[in-house]
Design a protein around this motif. Structure first.
Motif, PDB file in Angstrom:
ATOM      1  N   LEU A  81      48.682  24.464  73.502  1.00 42.69           N
ATOM      2  CA  LEU A  81      49.538  23.843  72.843  1.00 42.69           C
ATOM      3  C   LEU A  81      49.629  24.081  71.316  1.00 42.69           C
ATOM      4  CD1 LEU A  81      51.711  21.756  73.442  1.00 42.69           C
ATOM      5  CD2 LEU A  81      50.198  19.947  73.024  1.00 42.69           C
ATOM      6  N   GLY A  82      48.577  23.831  70.931  1.00 44.91           N
ATOM      7  CA  GLY A  82      48.120  24.376  69.367  1.00 44.91           C
ATOM      8  C   GLY A  82      48.609  25.687  69.077  1.00 44.91           C
ATOM      9  N   GLY A  83      48.574  26.794  70.149  1.00 41.84           N
ATOM     10  CA  GLY A  83      48.785  28.003  69.654  1.00 41.84           C
ATOM     11  C   GLY A  83      50.337  28.209  69.865  1.00 41.84           C
ATOM     12  N   MET A  84      50.803  27.334  70.633  1.00 41.39           N
ATOM     13  CA  MET A  84      52.433  27.459  70.778  1.00 41.39           C
ATOM     14  C   MET A  84      52.991  26.961  69.457  1.00 41.39           C
ATOM     15  SD  MET A  84      54.672  25.544  73.258  1.00 41.39           S
ATOM     16  CE  MET A  84      54.624  23.781  72.589  1.00 41.39           C
TER      17      MET A  84
ATOM     18  N   ILE B  51      40.842  20.946  77.395  1.00 36.60           N
ATOM     19  CA  ILE B  51      40.581  21.843  76.117  1.00 36.60           C
ATOM     20  C   ILE B  51      41.381  22.922  76.003  1.00 36.60           C
ATOM     21  CG2 ILE B  51      38.830  22.979  74.923  1.00 36.60           C
ATOM     22  CD1 ILE B  51      36.858  21.139  75.956  1.00 36.60           C
ATOM     23  N   ALA B  52      41.605  23.710  77.132  1.00 36.76           N
ATOM     24  CA  ALA B  52      42.431  24.791  77.151  1.00 36.76           C
ATOM     25  C   ALA B  52      43.995  24.589  77.159  1.00 36.76           C
ATOM     26  CB  ALA B  52      42.213  25.497  78.678  1.00 36.76           C
ATOM     27  N   PHE B  53      44.421  23.389  77.568  1.00 34.53           N
ATOM     28  CA  PHE B  53      45.582  22.903  77.478  1.00 34.53           C
ATOM     29  C   PHE B  53      45.811  22.638  75.922  1.00 34.53           C
ATOM     30  CE2 PHE B  53      48.841  19.408  77.209  1.00 34.53           C
ATOM     31  CZ  PHE B  53      49.996  20.084  77.572  1.00 34.53           C
ATOM     32  N   VAL B  54      45.175  22.231  75.181  1.00 31.92           N
ATOM     33  CA  VAL B  54      45.042  21.570  73.819  1.00 31.92           C
ATOM     34  C   VAL B  54      45.263  22.865  72.878  1.00 31.92           C
ATOM     35  CG1 VAL B  54      43.914  20.467  71.850  1.00 31.92           C
ATOM     36  CG2 VAL B  54      44.084  19.224  74.154  1.00 31.92           C
TER      37      VAL B  54
ATOM     38  N   LEU C 100      54.013  11.537  70.283  1.00 30.71           N
ATOM     39  CA  LEU C 100      53.934  11.452  71.823  1.00 30.71           C
ATOM     40  C   LEU C 100      52.951  12.306  72.664  1.00 30.71           C
ATOM     41  CD1 LEU C 100      55.301   9.764  73.949  1.00 30.71           C
ATOM     42  CD2 LEU C 100      56.931  11.297  74.201  1.00 30.71           C
ATOM     43  N   MET C 101      53.142  13.638  72.329  1.00 34.74           N
ATOM     44  CA  MET C 101      52.185  14.558  72.784  1.00 34.74           C
ATOM     45  C   MET C 101      50.668  14.180  72.827  1.00 34.74           C
ATOM     46  SD  MET C 101      54.339  18.161  72.782  1.00 34.74           S
ATOM     47  CE  MET C 101      53.113  18.854  74.123  1.00 34.74           C
ATOM     48  N   GLY C 102      50.463  14.138  71.313  1.00 42.43           N
ATOM     49  CA  GLY C 102      48.966  13.630  70.940  1.00 42.43           C
ATOM     50  C   GLY C 102      48.591  12.419  71.818  1.00 42.43           C
ATOM     51  N   LEU C 103      49.323  11.129  71.982  1.00 41.82           N
ATOM     52  CA  LEU C 103      49.097  10.192  72.651  1.00 41.82           C
ATOM     53  C   LEU C 103      49.024  10.395  73.962  1.00 41.82           C
ATOM     54  CD1 LEU C 103      48.636   7.203  72.515  1.00 41.82           C
ATOM     55  CD2 LEU C 103      51.320   6.859  72.883  1.00 41.82           C
TER      56      LEU C 103
END
Length: 377
Positions: A32-35, A26-29, A263-266
């Motif tokens: 990534l969304g913040g980036m 969750i922290a990674f997602v 690809l990242m979502g997959l």
């Protein structure tokens, strides 16, 4: 110490480890969304800055062109007033500036009553000679130039062909008396068509709008769709209240960004599924271990309730477990006995050979039916 606690000392304390991978995911997602959020808005800010710089450059370029044309009209009016520029030379000079500036529709010499004395292009000369000013905007600009004694732009008006126009009036004086004006008529659509460079026209829809936001003239690329990013600045004169607006065309992200995001979502989906499967496996294992702990606790309770001594050895003779009765019989604790190998500390020295033979026979499976008696210290 209970058997369950001996073999599984930290299972309850480690339950939070089940949720650690999910929390990391969750922290990674979120990171990534913040980036993506920061990168997207940085890109939008760069586009906005570029848009503002481009429209400022365009406004300065168009204003510089208008200033040069205004200076030409002032010089021409001065020469007409001094009598050094006759009608033929006026016609020739007007034809030249028309060729160099296609956005200028006509150049006219008006008398003090606002009637046309000379006009370029020359093919319209006879038709427009002595023709009075038709619209209120034309007459108003003529009157302002006469009253103020300096060049004046008209408000926007529309000709018979529905084309938006503005006029520049440069007053003519003879012997310090107002004698008419030199009038340049501009096409606003033509001004955008000829003065907006191609590299700006490819990126933006350029429009001249009034104070209410109504589009007076526009230059756009067919097939392009205007986006939501726009900026406008003051463009007065000409027109007295006009503004220059640039709207960025809708810019697609191309295939690289959607493919990378997909690809990242997959990968994130596969990672999430993997973590979920691992979590299910850990939960099943934890359930089995809980059942085993309960069984071991029950067995330990049954062993400790026995009045006879019980000792459990592995195939090498190492003591693995003893019950409470055996500890009381030997006078030693379970911790002191567990892990001992032959000869044990509770063996009498005078019976070592006999006891070694008993342990060897027992480990080999050669045990008397009715058992045997052994001496312990």
């Amino acid at each position: 110490m209970p058997a369950g606690k001996r073999f599984f000392p930290r299972v309850e304390q480690a339950r939070w480890l089940l949720w650690l991978p999910a929390a990391v995911l969750i922290a990674f997602v979120l990171s990534l969304g913040g980036m993506f959020y920061v990168v997207f808005f940085d890109w939008q800010d760069e586009r906005r800055d570029s848009l503002i710089q481009d429209i400022l450059w365009l406004e300065q370029s168009m204003r510089s062109q208008l200033t040069e044309q205004q200076d030409w009209a002032v010089r021409t009016a001065s020469e007409v007033g001094e009598g050094t520029l006759d009608e033929d030379r006026f016609q020739a000079a007007s034809e030249l500036i028309l060729r160099e500036n296609p956005e200028i529709l006509s150049v006219e010499l008006l008398n003090a009553q606002g009637q046309v004395e000379a006009r370029a292009p020359s093919q319209f000369q006879a038709e427009h000679r002595r023709q009075p000013l038709a619209s209120f905007e034309e007459r108003d600009a003529f009157d302002v130039a006469r009253r103020q004694g300096q060049p004046a732009f008209s408000n926007v008006y529309y000709s018979l062909d529905k084309q938006a126009r503005v006029d520049l009036e440069a007053p003519v004086y003879r012997d310090h008396r107002f004698a008419g004006s030199v009038r340049l008529s501009y096409s606003l659509p033509g001004m955008l068509h000829h003065e907006v460079p191609w590299w700006i026209g490819q990126k933006y829809q350029i429009a001249i709008v009034d104070l209410g936001g109504k589009v007076i003239a526009a230059k756009f690329t067919v097939g392009e769709r205007p986006g939501s990013l726009w900026h406008e600045i003051d463009f007065t004169p000409p027109g007295n209240g006009l503004r220059l607006r640039a709207t960025a065309y809708h810019l697609g992200m191309g295939l690289a960004f959607p493919l990378l995001a997909g690809l990242m979502g997959l990968l994130l989906l596969l990672l999430g599924v993997s973590l979920w499967k691992i979590r299910q496996h850990i939960r099943r294992r934890h359930k089995v271990e809980s059942m085993l702990r309960e069984e071991m606790a029950l067995r330990a309770a049954m062993e400790d309730s026995m009045k006879n001594g019980l000792i459990v050895m592995d195939p090498r003779g190492t003591i693995v477990r003893v019950n409470r009765a055996f500890c009381e019989m030997t006078g030693r604790t379970a911790e002191a006995l567990t892990g001992q190998t032959p000869p044990y500390t509770f063996w009498p020295t005078e019976h070592l050979d006999e006891l070694h033979g008993f342990v060897s026979a027992t480990l080999a499976g050669d045990m008397p039916t009715h058992g045997l008696d052994l001496p312990f210290l």
